[in-house]
Motif scaffolding. Structure first.
Motif, short mmCIF file in Angstrom:
data_model
loop_
_atom_site.label_atom_id
_atom_site.label_comp_id
_atom_site.label_asym_id
_atom_site.label_seq_id
_atom_site.Cartn_x
_atom_site.Cartn_y
_atom_site.Cartn_z
N PHE A 65 0.82 -1.20 0.00
CA PHE A 65 0.00 0.00 0.00
C PHE A 65 0.86 1.26 0.00
O PHE A 65 1.65 1.48 0.94
CB PHE A 65 -0.92 0.00 1.23
N ASN A 66 0.73 2.07 -1.05
CA ASN A 66 1.40 3.36 -1.06
C ASN A 66 0.69 4.31 -0.10
O ASN A 66 -0.54 4.26 0.04
CB ASN A 66 1.40 3.96 -2.46
N THR A 67 1.47 5.16 0.55
CA THR A 67 0.94 6.12 1.52
C THR A 67 1.61 7.47 1.28
O THR A 67 2.55 7.57 0.49
CB THR A 67 1.24 5.67 2.96
N PRO A 68 1.16 8.52 1.95
CA PRO A 68 1.83 9.81 1.80
C PRO A 68 3.31 9.76 2.21
O PRO A 68 4.10 10.59 1.76
CB PRO A 68 1.04 10.73 2.74
N GLU A 69 3.67 8.78 3.03
CA GLU A 69 5.05 8.67 3.50
C GLU A 69 5.90 7.67 2.71
O GLU A 69 7.13 7.75 2.71
CB GLU A 69 5.08 8.23 4.98
N THR A 70 5.25 6.70 2.03
CA THR A 70 5.99 5.60 1.40
C THR A 70 5.49 5.33 -0.01
O THR A 70 4.27 5.28 -0.25
CB THR A 70 5.84 4.31 2.23
#
Length: 207
Positions: free
Chosen positions: A100-105
């Motif tokens: 899962f892509n996130t704002p941090e990764t």
């Protein structure tokens, strides 16, 4: 960067093309010489399966994860079972992990030794995914590779590269675009691109 070690591969590691791929290429050449197939038409057909028909399965999985929190949690715990529950399973998709892509990764997928790829959800792998430049560079300079795909990430965003194997394949769940709150799953699936599920692109924004 995450970088999983390889075990054994389905493909022949000593050649850019596997024995099956070499036989297919020879057969294609023979059929072309005899006038049975048109190489240009074949290229269009392959491109369609690479970019449109094949990735639709994965796009539906992503859209469901965006709209169904319970399904997203299931994907995180057991992606193979969650994906199979919506009808997508089979060879080269037996052991799946959802990233899962996130704002941090930001996650990216590669197969450094050959071209392991989750066929049940993404269809045929693109030519560049199998190329030596992508396979060798993405683990060394992922940000530079992303820039060549038109993707510029903030310096403080962590980039993780995951190495597929014959036993384990990955599906990137891109971040949901802003302004899509009122869209249905079907409409959301239209925004999900093949590259966004490999990690070399973003989901499209609504028109």
């Amino acid at each position: 960067m995450a970088h999983d070690g390889h075990h054994h591969h389905d493909e022949d590691e000593g050649s850019e093309l596997s024995p099956i791929a070499l036989r297919v290429k020879a057969l294609e050449s023979l059929l072309t010489e005899k006038g049975y197939i048109d190489p240009k038409a074949l290229d269009v057909l392959i491109e369609t399966y690479e970019t449109k028909i094949g990735p639709r399965n994965g796009a539906r999985v992503v859209a469901k994860a965006w709209t169904d929190e319970a399904f997203a949690d299931w994907l995180k715990r057991d992606a193979t079972a969650a994906i199979a529950s919506v009808g997508y399973e089979g060879r080269q998709g037996e052991h799946m992990v959802a990233l899962f892509n996130t704002p941090e990764t930001h996650n990216m997928v590669v197969c450094t030794l050959c071209s392991c790829y989750p066929w049940p959800v993404l269809g045929l792998p693109p030519v560049w995914y199998k190329s030596m430049p992508y396979r060798s560079r993405v683990v060394i300079e992922p940000r530079e590779v992303l820039k060549e795909f038109g993707i510029a990430l903030a310096e403080d965003k962590d980039v993780r590269v995951w190495d597929s194997t014959a036993e384990l394949r990955y599906l990137v769940i891109p971040e949901r675009p802003a302004g899509t709150e009122g869209l249905t799953e079907e409409q959301l699936a239209e925004l999900v691109t093949r590259d966004s599920m490999i990690g070399t692109g973003f989901a499209k924004t609504p028109q």
